[in-house]
Design a protein around this motif. Structure first.
Motif, PDB file in Angstrom:
ATOM      1  N   GLU A  19     -26.523  41.690   8.993  1.00 46.56           N
ATOM      2  CA  GLU A  19     -26.132  41.263  10.026  1.00 46.56           C
ATOM      3  C   GLU A  19     -25.085  40.106   9.628  1.00 46.56           C
ATOM      4  O   GLU A  19     -25.463  39.513   8.614  1.00 46.56           O
ATOM      5  CB  GLU A  19     -27.738  40.690  10.335  1.00 46.56           C
ATOM      6  N   ASP A  20     -24.711  39.099  10.593  1.00 49.16           N
ATOM      7  CA  ASP A  20     -24.053  38.263  10.283  1.00 49.16           C
ATOM      8  C   ASP A  20     -24.398  37.543   9.424  1.00 49.16           C
ATOM      9  O   ASP A  20     -23.962  36.559   8.704  1.00 49.16           O
ATOM     10  CB  ASP A  20     -23.007  37.828  10.940  1.00 49.16           C
ATOM     11  N   TYR A  21     -25.733  36.628   9.398  1.00 49.07           N
ATOM     12  CA  TYR A  21     -26.651  35.270   9.323  1.00 49.07           C
ATOM     13  C   TYR A  21     -25.976  35.721   7.923  1.00 49.07           C
ATOM     14  O   TYR A  21     -26.299  34.733   6.806  1.00 49.07           O
ATOM     15  CB  TYR A  21     -27.618  35.281   9.555  1.00 49.07           C
ATOM     16  N   ALA A  48     -22.946  34.981   6.632  1.00 53.36           N
ATOM     17  CA  ALA A  48     -23.288  33.234   6.285  1.00 53.36           C
ATOM     18  C   ALA A  48     -23.520  32.520   5.291  1.00 53.36           C
ATOM     19  O   ALA A  48     -23.396  31.473   4.804  1.00 53.36           O
ATOM     20  CB  ALA A  48     -23.206  33.639   8.157  1.00 53.36           C
ATOM     21  N   HIS A  98     -33.990  34.790   3.692  1.00 50.48           N
ATOM     22  CA  HIS A  98     -33.040  34.872   5.083  1.00 50.48           C
ATOM     23  C   HIS A  98     -33.694  36.335   5.741  1.00 50.48           C
ATOM     24  O   HIS A  98     -34.568  36.592   6.310  1.00 50.48           O
ATOM     25  CB  HIS A  98     -31.497  34.859   5.251  1.00 50.48           C
ATOM     26  N   PHE A 128     -17.745  31.308  11.972  1.00 47.46           N
ATOM     27  CA  PHE A 128     -18.090  33.213  11.970  1.00 47.46           C
ATOM     28  C   PHE A 128     -17.910  33.760  13.402  1.00 47.46           C
ATOM     29  O   PHE A 128     -17.661  33.369  14.194  1.00 47.46           O
ATOM     30  CB  PHE A 128     -19.035  33.521  11.727  1.00 47.46           C
ATOM     31  N   GLN A 129     -17.178  34.719  13.598  1.00 50.16           N
ATOM     32  CA  GLN A 129     -16.682  35.639  14.209  1.00 50.16           C
ATOM     33  C   GLN A 129     -18.338  36.037  15.443  1.00 50.16           C
ATOM     34  O   GLN A 129     -19.034  36.499  14.413  1.00 50.16           O
ATOM     35  CB  GLN A 129     -16.045  37.339  14.545  1.00 50.16           C
ATOM     36  N   GLY A 130     -18.136  35.676  16.520  1.00 47.26           N
ATOM     37  CA  GLY A 130     -19.470  35.966  17.273  1.00 47.26           C
ATOM     38  C   GLY A 130     -20.755  35.328  16.382  1.00 47.26           C
ATOM     39  O   GLY A 130     -22.151  34.985  16.202  1.00 47.26           O
ATOM     40  N   ASN A 188     -24.448  35.237  16.111  1.00 48.09           N
ATOM     41  CA  ASN A 188     -24.924  36.421  14.823  1.00 48.09           C
ATOM     42  C   ASN A 188     -24.974  35.515  13.665  1.00 48.09           C
ATOM     43  O   ASN A 188     -25.678  36.219  12.360  1.00 48.09           O
ATOM     44  CB  ASN A 188     -24.222  37.344  14.522  1.00 48.09           C
ATOM     45  N   ALA A 189     -24.292  34.489  13.628  1.00 48.78           N
ATOM     46  CA  ALA A 189     -24.254  33.421  12.108  1.00 48.78           C
ATOM     47  C   ALA A 189     -25.500  32.720  11.255  1.00 48.78           C
ATOM     48  O   ALA A 189     -25.670  32.199  10.866  1.00 48.78           O
ATOM     49  CB  ALA A 189     -22.572  33.090  12.371  1.00 48.78           C
ATOM     50  N   LEU A 190     -26.343  32.926  12.422  1.00 50.04           N
ATOM     51  CA  LEU A 190     -27.478  32.018  12.659  1.00 50.04           C
ATOM     52  C   LEU A 190     -28.643  33.050  12.644  1.00 50.04           C
ATOM     53  O   LEU A 190     -28.694  34.055  13.611  1.00 50.04           O
ATOM     54  CB  LEU A 190     -27.969  31.529  13.758  1.00 50.04           C
ATOM     55  N   ASN A 191     -29.746  33.223  11.473  1.00 46.55           N
ATOM     56  CA  ASN A 191     -31.187  33.107  11.320  1.00 46.55           C
ATOM     57  C   ASN A 191     -31.745  33.219  12.596  1.00 46.55           C
ATOM     58  O   ASN A 191     -31.945  32.263  12.597  1.00 46.55           O
ATOM     59  CB  ASN A 191     -31.215  32.732   9.604  1.00 46.55           C
TER      60      ASN A 191
END
Ligand SMILES: Nc1ncnc2c1ncn2[C@@H]1O[C@H](COP(=O)(O)OP(=O)(O)OP(=O)(O)O)[C@@H](O)[C@H]1O
Ligand SMILES: [Mg+2]
Lengths: 355, 320, 475
Positions: A246-248, A251, A266, B96-98, B101-104
């Protein structure tokens, strides 16, 4: 939808399913039982008609015979409640079941000597829960730890062997593994008791008794753990691994969060709700397996009650046990739902969740 | 010395089918306070370039060669732990792109936003909270959002939160990877305006990635066009818009209706984007190029300065 | 999809599949089971399944003995199951009486004793009042001769008769009498009669200890059994005599306490497990797919209602309900399959529905709708080809669950009683406490078969998933 409302909805849902399932059981039972009852009544009347005096009258008067037959039939139908419509009978049977008014067993007695079906089952229920809960807790712990380790080292030896192990045990009947365990550990090695919940006679003293029960639990619990933990670990691994993508996660790493924190704060937190969801099915599946395993280990729980009731064709016990199994199953489901709700803020804090 | 200096960067995904050359031999500079737009078809390697800059490629991605200097610090080959402590988010951060989704989803906004402060600067929870609230206000959010979970926010609000997150440690460079793509047109405009005003206010240096030239034109001082892992043209925005040299850039621009309107796809360029495992020989664009001539499929075109600061990678402009 | 495309994608698929080792292993195991199922009548007796509950059918086999190949691993050679044909036959007419003499020779070279002695004989008796008489004597390698029995055969009718000689009182009494001559009288008098094994006496050295399990030593060599059958009517016929030495080991997988050949049961059981597993899984997946696609296609209120129903069905506990249904309706195999399917489709439905929604949002479906194409066309043309790969994986992964479920129900003593299943074999094993008595050959093979059949599908399914899912992601 806050957590409170979520709980209410889940419980109401479970109750609805309970009513539907018990109704179905009553319907199935009634449709067959009625047929048998009718046949019995026919037999009974036929037997009564063998009475020589009656025969003498009937040989003269054919209509008297028909009338007598009809009235007898009506009397008996009334006595057994067959005069009411099927649906009504099914309903009242279902309601009796739900009120835990389950009638008397033909063959079984509770420890206190009662033949009351709900008493008998209520005695067995905690034993089943004891065994199942213990196994579940152990499986969860082992499964989570291994799954996490495997996800961290995706593609490693550990990961690969875990996947293979999970695949192999996926199709093992738990009760069969129990039989193997008995052959190995009781028959050949003579290390552990082959069955039962206590020694006969049980030892004196509370502590000794508890130790004795634990001693008897080793084999059934290990069997359940052995068969289930691979699947659980594999599920946990897949969920955690998909969270890693996942992106997070990226991040968090970019933000400079240390790798350990990325994993434990996370990934694990986010993986928990889907893990619970995926494990619900595994858990409920293994409930059936665990109950059948009781038979193998002669564990005096609900599974063994099924075995006995089926052998003896003890219908009230069979019906009652089914109702209780349904309740147990749905209760587990609700507990899982509650845990899920606690773990997922989308439920706990309550915005609309798109299911 | 430029703030960001990228030289001959090669970032490949080492897959079982062979290396995917998603970024191949890319060089460019970025000055302080400048914004560089990066445009190109989907799959040409824009995000990969972005991730390379913070040296955080998703596996099996790897920087195989080249150099990236941020404020004089060499990023390539630096151990991960040092990168984490010294470079990431301090020197360079990313939107971030999108962004959704960069947040949990299971952590509060405040929790996630205060993380870099806590782990980098060792500030207390209370202080971190204060700073996060300031930044939330800066991007036009109610500071009370601090206690909320991502699902309680709209798409635009989440995007703002992610921008606030990127600004927290006042990094030298911010990479914005398609920060507006998933938003509807009105919110998109709001976010663009926000970025523009922040840029002015904080003198930010931004690398703005998008496949949408209309969006980029709003914000970029300079523009780089990527094709199949390479930068094929780079120069001041105005020059590029008014006088595109590379046939690919021309096609790309020709596709934009001159009205500022969103363009969904760039599919109208005939032919498919090339396979990045076995890119075409010579100029990578030659199979789709209408002006292709004899050296195109054999020799790699050199980078040619056609105007001051305006470079193009095409044989048409080679002096022979 | 055109035929060429189909062929191309099939060969593509095969190319990738060949590289998945686990899939190949699964395929091999599965083919093995399919061969067993298809050729069951040739591998095992053709009527074994139909006669599984027919106790007399199995009476010629030894009772509860391990497989023959266990001899390879043990230093003590156990006697195998032997059916002896007469070495010589002689018929003498003495007035009305006919004396048929049959001589059998038995090479006893083992370290353990046969379990039973049986005589099989075809007789055609004309007068039920005058049944034939059998006199059986044995001459042992040490030269001693023992009269074993003198008994009447069944007097009526035509057909094969079977005499379990070793369980006759007379047989035991005579052998005990024989043994007393050699045994220490003190021992002999204290022994419990129940525990004396006449077969052991018959095949032991004539010396002290012959009556006890510990003291007896096998007497190896050639034993000659002479069976004289007297008939009392010249029209009577006696033929095809056979002497069965019921072994301590038998066949590939041994026997159970009802003397059934477990190998036959295992082979025939393959059919049920395969059929139940595959058909149930296919049915469930089909129902789930149709339901899910419909739900996704209609969307809105209909979707909501359909998903509520699915959720309720999904949370109905299957096992207790099936137990009740099975107990009261006693269904045969096909209703069993349908019943199991009835409660299991919601899972597939859920996945397919969400895939359907994704596809629906994709523009080409929107476009197709804008062009006025009918609903069915949209679904068939766009959804189905995308969902199909998932369907195959889901079918394969569903099979083990059904195999397990059917086995579990059979184990409980429910299910189709007209044929043999693996679960039933284990049910009988449990009923006879096979595990407690260490009868592993009864317990291990059926369970292993269940596990292996499940494994083959799990391997296939996961290989399919691996090949097909990246394609699904790019959808
Ligand atoms: N994990 C990976 N493994 C292998 N190849 C990858 C991976 N991630 C990306 N790629 C490939 O690298 C190339 C560049 O991908 P990238 O995400 O950088 O493109 P992009 O320009 O950002 O596209 P978009 O506009 O769609 O975001 C693509 O061809 C893609 O297929
Ligand atoms: Mg990208």
């Amino acid at each position: 939808m806050g957590y409170g409302r979520y709980i209410v909805v889940r419980v109401l849902n479970a109750l609805l399913v309970l009513v539907i399932a018990v109704f179905l059981v009553s319907l199935i039972f009634s449709s067959v039982a009625d047929r048998e009852l009718r046949a019995q009544i026919e037999e009974q009347i036929a037997a009564q008609m063998k009475n020589p005096e009656l025969l003498k009258i009937f040989s003269v008067n054919k209509t008297a015979r028909d009338i007598w037959y009809q009235t007898q039939k009506e009397i008996l139908y009334k006595r057994y409640g067959l005069d009411r419509p099927l649906l009504q009978r099914v309903m009242s049977r279902a309601i009796d079941q739900l009120k835990l008014d389950m009638g008397k067993s033909h063959t079984l007695r509770s420890a206190t000597g009662s033949s009351d079906v709900s008493r008998i089952i209520l005695e067995a229920l905690p034993r089943t829960i004891l065994l199942f809960t213990t196994a579940t807790i152990i499986v969860t712990i082992i499964g989570l730890i291994l799954g996490l380790k495997a996800a961290q080292r995706a593609g490693s030896m550990l990961d690969k062997s875990l996947s293979i192990f999970a695949l192999i045990t996926y199709s093992f009947p738990m009760w069969w593994v129990g039989m193997l365990a008995i052959i190995l550990f009781s028959y050949y090695l003579d290390l552990l008791p082959s069955g039962g919940m206590t020694s006969i006679p049980p030892p004196e003293g509370t502590l000794e008794r508890i130790a004795d029960i634990i001693y008897h639990m080793i084999l059934p619990v290990s069997t359940a753990v052995l068969v289930s933990f691979g699947g659980w670990a594999y599920t946990a691994r897949s969920v955690v691994l998909s969270q890693f993508q996942e992106d997070y996660v990226m991040a968090a790493r970019a933000k400079g969060v240390p790798e350990r924190k990325v994993l434990y704060k996370h990934v694990l937190r986010a993986a928990a709700p889907p893990i619970v969801t995926m494990m619900v099915f595994g858990l409920l599946g293994s409930l059936g397996g665990a109950m059948i395993s009781e038979i193998v280990f002669n564990w005096p729980g609900m599974g063994r009650l099924y075995w006995i009731a089926l052998q003896e064709h003890d219908v009230p016990v069979l019906l009652g046990n089914t109702t209780f199994s349904i309740i147990l199953y749905l209760a587990s489901l609700v507990i899982m739902d509650l845990i899920y709700g606690l773990l997922d803020p989308r439920v706990k804090v309550g915005a609309q969740v798109a299911v | 010395m430029p703030l960001l200096e990228v030289r001959n960067l090669k970032a490949y995904y080492l897959t079982s089918r062979g290396p995917v050359k998603a970024v191949d031999n890319v060089s460019f500079d970025l000055e302080r306070g400048e914004s560089l737009g990066l445009a190109g078809e989907s799959g040409c390697g824009k995000s990969t370039l972005g991730f390379s800059l913070i040296n955080l490629l998703p596996p099996p991605g790897k920087i195989v060669d080249g150099s990236i200097k941020i404020d004089g610090i060499e990023v390539v080959g630096k151990p991960d732990e040092e990168l984490r402590r010294e470079v990431r988010w301090k020197k360079i951060s990313m939107i971030f792109q999108g962004a959704m989704n960069a947040l949990n989803p299971v952590l509060t906004i405040g929790d996630q936003l205060s993380e870099p402060l806590i782990y980098h600067q060792g500030v207390s929870k209370v202080e971190a909270t204060e700073r996060v609230k300031e930044h939330l206000e800066l991007v036009g959010l109610d500071p009370d959002i601090y206690k909320r979970y991502p699902h309680e926010l709209s798409g635009g609000m989440k995007q703002r939160a992610v921008i606030a997150m990127a600004l927290l440690e006042h990094p030298d460079v911010i990479i914005a990877d398609e920060p507006t793509t998933a938003l509807d047109v009105i919110v998109q405009a709001q976010i663009l305006n926000l970025l523009k005003s922040l840029k002015k206010k904080l003198n930010l240096s931004i690398i703005f990635i998008s496949h949408d030239l209309a969006v980029i034109s709003e914000i970029a001082d300079r523009l780089a066009i990527m094709y199949a892992g390479e930068i094929v043209e780079i120069g001041p925005s105005e020059n590029l818009y008014l006088n595109p040299r590379h046939p690919y850039t021309q096609k790309l621009l020709g596709a934009i209706p001159r009205l500022k309107k969103k363009v969904e796809r760039l599919e109208f360029i005939p032919g498919a984007p090339p396979n990045l495992i076995h890119p075409p020989s010579g100029c990578r664009f030659h199979p789709r190029c209408p002006y292709r001539f004899e050296p195109c499929d054999k020799e790699e075109p050199p980078f040619i300065e056609v105007e001051p600061g305006h470079y193009v990678r095409c044989h048409l402009f080679a002096k022979r | 999809m055109r035929w060429e495309d189909f062929k191309a994608s099939l060969s593509d698929f095969w190319f990738e599949f060949r590289r998945e080792k686990s899939g190949i292993v699964g395929m091999v195991i599965l083919i093995f089971f399919i061969v067993l199922a298809v050729f069951a009548p040739y591998i095992a007796p053709a009527d074994a399944s139909a006669h599984w509950r027919d106790v007399p059918y199995w009476q010629n086999l030894p009772r509860a003995v391990p497989p023959a190949w266990t001899n390879v691993f043990s230093t003590k050679k156990k006697p195998p199951h032997l059916i002896l044909q007469p070495a010589s036959t002689d018929v003498r007419q003495m007035g009305q009486i006919t004396e048929n003499t049959f001589v059998f020779e038995y090479d006893f070279t083992y370290d353990d004793y046969p379990t039973d002695l049986m005589l099989l004989i075809s007789a055609n008796i004309t007068d039920p009042a005058k049944p034939p008489t059998l006199v059986l004597t044995a001459t042992r390698p040490d030269g001693t001769t023992v009269d074993l029995v003198s008994t009447k055969l069944a007097g009526s009718g035509v057909g094969e008769q079977r005499l379990l000689i070793s369980s006759l009182k007379d047989f035991k009494a005579r052998l005990v009498g024989f043994a007393r001559e050699y045994e220490n009288p003190e021992v002999a008098s204290t022994l419990e009669y129940q525990l004396i094994d006449p077969m052991r006496i018959l095949f032991s050295e004539a010396k002290e200890g012959i009556m006890t399990a510990k003291g007896a030593a096998p007497l190896k060599g050639k034993y000659v059994f002479t069976a004289k059958v007297y008939t009392f009517n010249p029209a009577d016929e006696i033929s095809e005599p056979k002497l069965v030495m019921a072994g301590k080991v038998y066949g590939l997988l041994g026997t159970d306490t009802l003397r059934r050949d477990l190998f036959s049961g295992l082979v025939w059981g393959t059919r049920v497990s395969l059929a139940v597993g595959i058909v149930s899984s296919v049915l469930t997946t089909l129902i789930g797919v149709i339901y899910g696609v419909a739900s996704a296609y209609f969307g809105g209120w209909t979707d909501e209602a359909m998903q509520r129903v699915a959720e309720i069905v999904a949370s109905i506990p299957v096992l207790p309900l099936l137990i009740i249904i099975f107990e009261f309706y006693k269904p045969t195999i096909w209703p069993v399959i349908i019943l199991m399917t009835l409660f299991s489709w919601p899972g597939t439905n859920k996945v397919v529905r969400s895939m359907g929604f994704q596809l629906k949002e994709m523009q080409y479906v929107e476009a197709a709708r804008a062009l006025g194409a009918g609903g069915r066309w949209i679904i068939l043309r766009h959804m189905m080809p995308q969902i199909l790969p998932y369907v195959f994986a889901s079918i394969a992964l569903g099979v083990p669950g059904y195999v397990l479920l059917e086995a579990g129900l059979s184990f409980l003593g429910l299910g189709d009683v007209s044929r043999v299943t693996w679960g039933q074999i284990l049910h009988d094993a449990q009923g006879s406490a096979a595990a407690l008595n260490g009868m592993w050959w009864w317990v291990v093979p059926p369970g292993l078969a269940i596990a292996m059949l499940g494994l083959s599908f799990a391997l296939l399914g996961s290989a399919l998933n691996k090949i097909l899912s990246p394609k699904m992601r790019t959808l």
